[in-house]
Design a protein around this motif. Structure first.
Motif, short mmCIF file in Angstrom:
data_model
loop_
_atom_site.label_atom_id
_atom_site.label_comp_id
_atom_site.label_asym_id
_atom_site.label_seq_id
_atom_site.Cartn_x
_atom_site.Cartn_y
_atom_site.Cartn_z
N VAL A 1 0.84 -1.20 0.00
CA VAL A 1 0.00 0.00 0.00
C VAL A 1 0.88 1.25 0.00
O VAL A 1 0.65 2.20 -0.77
CB VAL A 1 -0.95 0.00 1.21
CG1 VAL A 1 -1.62 1.37 1.38
CG2 VAL A 1 -2.01 -1.09 1.07
N PHE A 2 1.91 1.27 0.84
CA PHE A 2 2.80 2.42 0.89
C PHE A 2 3.60 2.55 -0.40
O PHE A 2 3.90 3.66 -0.85
CB PHE A 2 3.72 2.33 2.11
CG PHE A 2 3.06 2.74 3.38
CD1 PHE A 2 3.06 4.06 3.79
CD2 PHE A 2 2.40 1.80 4.17
CE1 PHE A 2 2.43 4.44 4.96
CE2 PHE A 2 1.77 2.17 5.34
CZ PHE A 2 1.78 3.50 5.74
N GLN A 3 3.96 1.43 -1.00
CA GLN A 3 4.61 1.48 -2.31
C GLN A 3 3.69 2.17 -3.33
O GLN A 3 4.14 3.02 -4.11
CB GLN A 3 4.91 0.06 -2.81
CG GLN A 3 6.35 -0.38 -2.67
CD GLN A 3 6.63 -1.59 -3.55
OE1 GLN A 3 5.78 -2.46 -3.76
NE2 GLN A 3 7.85 -1.67 -4.04
N GLY A 4 2.43 1.80 -3.33
CA GLY A 4 1.48 2.40 -4.26
C GLY A 4 1.30 3.89 -4.03
O GLY A 4 1.21 4.67 -4.99
N LEU A 5 1.27 4.31 -2.76
CA LEU A 5 1.15 5.74 -2.45
C LEU A 5 2.37 6.51 -2.96
O LEU A 5 2.26 7.61 -3.51
CB LEU A 5 0.99 5.93 -0.95
CG LEU A 5 -0.34 5.45 -0.34
CD1 LEU A 5 -0.30 5.57 1.18
CD2 LEU A 5 -1.52 6.27 -0.90
N GLY A 6 3.56 5.92 -2.77
CA GLY A 6 4.76 6.56 -3.29
C GLY A 6 4.72 6.68 -4.80
O GLY A 6 5.07 7.74 -5.37
N ALA A 7 4.27 5.63 -5.47
CA ALA A 7 4.16 5.66 -6.93
C ALA A 7 3.16 6.72 -7.39
O ALA A 7 3.38 7.40 -8.39
CB ALA A 7 3.74 4.28 -7.44
N ALA A 8 2.06 6.85 -6.65
CA ALA A 8 1.04 7.85 -7.01
C ALA A 8 1.58 9.27 -6.89
O ALA A 8 1.18 10.16 -7.64
CB ALA A 8 -0.19 7.68 -6.12
N MET A 9 2.49 9.50 -5.94
CA MET A 9 3.10 10.83 -5.82
C MET A 9 4.05 11.12 -6.97
O MET A 9 4.19 12.25 -7.41
CB MET A 9 3.83 10.95 -4.48
CG MET A 9 2.93 11.14 -3.29
SD MET A 9 3.84 11.53 -1.78
CE MET A 9 3.99 9.91 -1.06
N MET A 10 4.72 10.08 -7.48
CA MET A 10 5.74 10.27 -8.50
C MET A 10 5.17 10.41 -9.91
O MET A 10 5.62 11.26 -10.70
CB MET A 10 6.71 9.08 -8.48
CG MET A 10 7.52 8.95 -7.21
SD MET A 10 8.34 7.33 -7.09
CE MET A 10 9.46 7.41 -8.50
N THR A 11 4.18 9.59 -10.26
CA THR A 11 3.78 9.45 -11.66
C THR A 11 3.32 10.75 -12.32
O THR A 11 3.80 11.08 -13.41
CB THR A 11 2.68 8.37 -11.78
OG1 THR A 11 3.23 7.11 -11.35
CG2 THR A 11 2.20 8.23 -13.21
N PRO A 12 2.38 11.52 -11.74
CA PRO A 12 1.94 12.73 -12.45
C PRO A 12 3.06 13.74 -12.66
O PRO A 12 3.00 14.55 -13.59
CB PRO A 12 0.84 13.30 -11.54
CG PRO A 12 0.45 12.19 -10.64
CD PRO A 12 1.66 11.35 -10.47
N GLN A 13 4.06 13.72 -11.80
CA GLN A 13 5.11 14.73 -11.88
C GLN A 13 5.98 14.55 -13.14
O GLN A 13 6.52 15.52 -13.65
CB GLN A 13 5.99 14.70 -10.62
CG GLN A 13 5.27 14.55 -9.29
CD GLN A 13 4.02 15.38 -9.15
OE1 GLN A 13 3.94 16.50 -9.65
NE2 GLN A 13 3.02 14.84 -8.44
N THR A 14 6.11 13.30 -13.62
CA THR A 14 6.94 13.09 -14.82
C THR A 14 6.32 13.80 -16.02
O THR A 14 7.01 14.52 -16.76
CB THR A 14 7.09 11.60 -15.11
OG1 THR A 14 5.82 10.99 -15.29
CG2 THR A 14 7.82 10.91 -13.96
N MET A 15 5.01 13.62 -16.23
CA MET A 15 4.35 14.29 -17.34
C MET A 15 4.29 15.79 -17.13
O MET A 15 4.39 16.58 -18.07
CB MET A 15 2.94 13.73 -17.54
CG MET A 15 2.90 12.42 -18.29
SD MET A 15 1.20 11.92 -18.66
CE MET A 15 0.76 13.15 -19.90
N ALA A 16 4.10 16.22 -15.88
CA ALA A 16 4.03 17.66 -15.60
C ALA A 16 5.34 18.35 -15.95
O ALA A 16 5.34 19.46 -16.51
CB ALA A 16 3.67 17.89 -14.13
N VAL A 17 6.46 17.72 -15.62
CA VAL A 17 7.76 18.32 -15.93
C VAL A 17 7.97 18.38 -17.44
O VAL A 17 8.47 19.38 -17.97
CB VAL A 17 8.90 17.54 -15.24
CG1 VAL A 17 10.26 17.98 -15.75
CG2 VAL A 17 8.83 17.75 -13.73
N ILE A 18 7.59 17.32 -18.16
CA ILE A 18 7.68 17.35 -19.62
C ILE A 18 6.87 18.52 -20.17
O ILE A 18 7.33 19.28 -21.03
CB ILE A 18 7.18 16.03 -20.22
CG1 ILE A 18 8.11 14.87 -19.85
CG2 ILE A 18 7.08 16.13 -21.74
CD1 ILE A 18 7.59 13.51 -20.26
#
Length: 504
Positions: free
Chosen positions: A105-122
Motif C-alpha cells: 500500500v505504501f509502495q502504491g502511495l509513493g508511486a502515485a506521488m511520482m507518476t503525475p510529476q513526470t508528465m508535468a515536468v515534460i
C-alpha cells in the motif's frame, strides 16, 4: 538572471524512477507461487499483494497531480521516491502476507506521488512543438516497463528468491533520488487553495469504483459482506464521482480539477483513448501467459520472454516515433498504432493452438512492439499539448488516472471472460478456472490443450476490440493548433525560453 536548465537530463532522471514504479505493477505476477510458499499464504491473500499496490496507486492520482502544481513537481517526486524505496525494503523484509500487503500500500502511495510529476515536468520544460521526442521516451518507458516486469520477476525469483523483486528497488531508488535531486529543476509553483470536499469526494469515489472492479472476480461479482455487494460498491463509486464532478462545476473558489481542461477536445479524447490502451495492454498478457505456461509448458521466465520482441521493438522505435509526431499529425500515427494493436491481437487469437510453432508466435509479438511504439507518444503529446502550465500537474493526474482505471477494468474483465470461455470450452473439466490449480504449476493434460487454447484465443478478442475502440476515438482528434506565444512557466530551458506575461 534565471538559471538555464537542460530538459533532457532532467527527463532521463525522472523516467529512471518512473520505469521502476511501473515495473512493480507487473513484477509480482510471476512471484505469486513463491510468495505463497514462503509466507504460507493462500491464493486470495497473495492476489491482494498486487491489488493493494494498484489500488493505492490509482486512487490518489488526481490529488497528487494537483499537489505537484502546488508544492512543485520535483518536491513531490522526491518525497514519493523516498516513500516507494523505503516501502520496497519493507516488502522484502516482510515475514507475513499481511505485512507485505501493508508495505505494498505504501509502495502504491509513493508511486502515485511520482507518476503525475513526470508528465508535468515534460509539459513545463518542453514547448508543445518540441514535446514529441520527450513524450516518445515517456511513452516507451510506460509500455516497456509493463513487459519487463514479468521477465525481471522470473529471473529474480528463479535465481535469488521472491524477496529480491523488492530489494532490487532499493539501490535503484537511491540512484534515482540522486539523479532527480541534481538534474531536475525546481519549477515555479502555483498557490492553489485546497479543495477539501473535492479531495474527499474524488478519493472515496475512486476507491469504491476501483475496489469494486478490481475485486469483483474474487467475490464472484456477488456479496462482499452483509448487504454490501460488488455492484453496490461500483454504483456507489460512480454516484460519488458524479457528485465530485458536480461539486467541481459549482465550486466558485478553486476546484481540485478544472473542468475547463475538458473543453479541449483533444484532451478529452486522449483521456478516453488512453483508458482503452490501459485496458488492452493489461488484459492481453493473462491469456498469453496461461497459454505459454499451461499448454506449451514454459517456465514463467520463458513465457515472459515470448513478449520480449514487443518490448525491444517498442523501445527501439519510440525515439523515432517521438521525432515523427513533431513533424506530422499525431492523430495519424496513433490511429495506425491502435489499429495495428487490435489486428496483432486478433492474429495472436488465431495462432493460439497446441501445435503452432514457437517462432510463429513471435510474429504478433513483434507487431505489437511496432503498434505500442506508435501509440504512447502521440496520445500523451496530444493530451498535454494545450495544457496551461499552472494546470500541468492536474492534467497529468487526470491522464494517468484514466490510464490506471483502464488497466483495472482490463484486469477484471479479462479474468471474468477467461472463466466464462473455459466453462464453455472445457465444460466437463474439473477445476477449469484459471485461478485454480492450473495457474500454479504443471502442464494441462494433453486432452485439454485444444479447448484451453481456444478459450485463451477467444479471450484475446476483448483487448483487440478495446484497441479498435481506441482507434475510433483517436480518429476524431483535431489537428494540433500552432504554438502561441507565451508558452512556459518554469525556468529558462535550452529548448525554449520562457516568455513572461509582462513581456508580451
Amino acid at each position: 538572471m534565471e538559471k538555464v536548465v537542460k530538459p533532457w537530463p532532467a527527463l532521463w532522471a525522472l523516467v529512471f524512477g518512473f520505469f521502476m514504479i511501473l515495473v512493480d505493477s507487473t513484477i509480482v505476477s510471476v512471484a505469486n507461487p513463491s510468495i505463497m510458499r514462503g509466507l504460507g499464504a493462500d491464493i486470495n491473500s497473495v492476489i491482494w499483494v498486487t491489488s493493494a499496490y494498484l489500488l493505492a496507486y490509482a486512487v490518489p492520482l488526481l490529488i497528487t497531480g494537483r499537489l505537484g502544481d502546488r508544492f512543485g513537481p520535483k518536491k513531490l517526486y522526491l518525497i514519493g521516491l523516498v516513500v516507494f524505496t523505503i516501502a520496497s525494503a519493507w516488502c522484502g523484509f516482510s515475514t507475513s502476507v499481511e505485512m507485505l500487503i501493508i508495505a505494498r500500500v505504501f509502495q502504491g502511495l509513493g508511486a502515485a506521488m511520482m507518476t503525475p510529476q513526470t508528465m508535468a515536468v515534460i509539459t513545463r520544460l518542453f514547448p508543445p512543438d518540441k514535446r514529441g521526442p520527450a513524450m516518445g521516451l515517456w511513452g516507451s518507458v510506460a509500455g516497456i516497463a509493463t513487459l519487463v516486469g514479468p521477465i525481471l520477476g522470473g529471473v529474480l525469483v528463479d535465481s535469488l528468491g521472491w524477496e529480491w523483486i523488492f530489494f532490487v528497488n532499493v539501490p535503484v531508488g537511491v540512484v534515482a533520488f540522486v539523479l532527480a535531486w541534481r538534474l531536475v529543476p525546481s519549477l515555479k509553483t502555483n498557490r492553489h487553495r485546497m479543495d477539501i470536499p473535492g479531495i474527499i469526494l474524488s478519493a472515496v469515489g475512486m476507491f469504491l469504483l476501483v475496489f469494486g472492479i478490481q475485486e469483483g472476480e474474487s467475490y464472484n461479482w456477488g456479496t462482499i459482506w452483509g448487504p454490501i455487494s460488488v455492484w453496490s460498491l461500483i454504483i456507489a463509486g460512480i454516484v460519488v464521482l458524479i457528485g465530485f464532478v458536480v461539486w467541481q462545476a459549482f465550486n466558485k473558489a478553486e476546484p481540485l480539477l478544472s473542468l475547463s481542461l475538458f473543453r479541449d477536445r483533444n484532451f478529452s479524447l486522449a483521456n478516453a483513448g488512453i483508458t482503452t490502451v490501459g485496458f488492452t495492454i493489461t488484459s492481453m498478457a493473462l491469456p498469453l501467459v496461461f497459454f505459454f505456461q499451461l499448454v506449451r509448458g514454459m517456465t514463467p521466465t520463458q513465457s515472459a520472454l515470448m513478449l520480449a520482441p514487443m518490448a525491444i521493438i517498442s523501445g527501439v522505435l519510440a525515439p523515432f516515433i517521438g521525432r515523427l509526431i513533431d513533424r506530422t499529425n499525431p492523430r495519424n500515427v496513433a490511429l495506425f498504432g491502435l489499429v495495428l494493436l487490435g489486428l496483432s491481437l486478433a492474429l495472436y487469437s488465431r495462432l493460439l493452438a497446441p501445435d503452432t510453432e514457437v517462432w510463429v508466435l513471435l510474429i504478433p509479438s513483434a507487431l505489437l512492439g511496432l503498434a505500442s511504439a506508435a501509440v504512447w507518444a502521440p496520445m500523451s503529446s496530444t493530451a498535454t499539448r494545450n495544457l496551461p502550465p499552472q494546470q500541468a500537474g492536474a492534467g497529468s493526474g487526470v491522464y494517468n488516472t484514466t490510464r490506471q482505471v483502464g488497466a483495472v477494468l482490463g484486469s477484471a474483465s479479462i479474468a471474468a471472460l477467461i472463466q466464462a470461455r473455459l466453462a464453455a470450452e472445457l465444460p466437463s473439466a474439473p477445476g477449469s478456472q484459471p485461478s485454480g490449480d492450473f495457474s500454479l504449476g504443471g502442464q494441462l493434460p494433453e486432452m485439454l490443450h485444444s479447448g484451453f487454447s481456444a478459450a485463451m484465443g477467444q479471450a484475446l478478442l476483448l483487448p483487440a476490440a478495446a484497441a479498435i475502440l481506441g482507434a475510433i476515438l483517436v480518429a476524431f482528434f483535431e489537428k494540433p493548433r500552432p504554438v502561441g506565444e507565451g508558452w512556459g512557466a518554469g525556468p529558462k530551458t535550452a529548448a525554449q525560453p520562457v516568455v513572461s506575461p509582462s513581456a508580451k
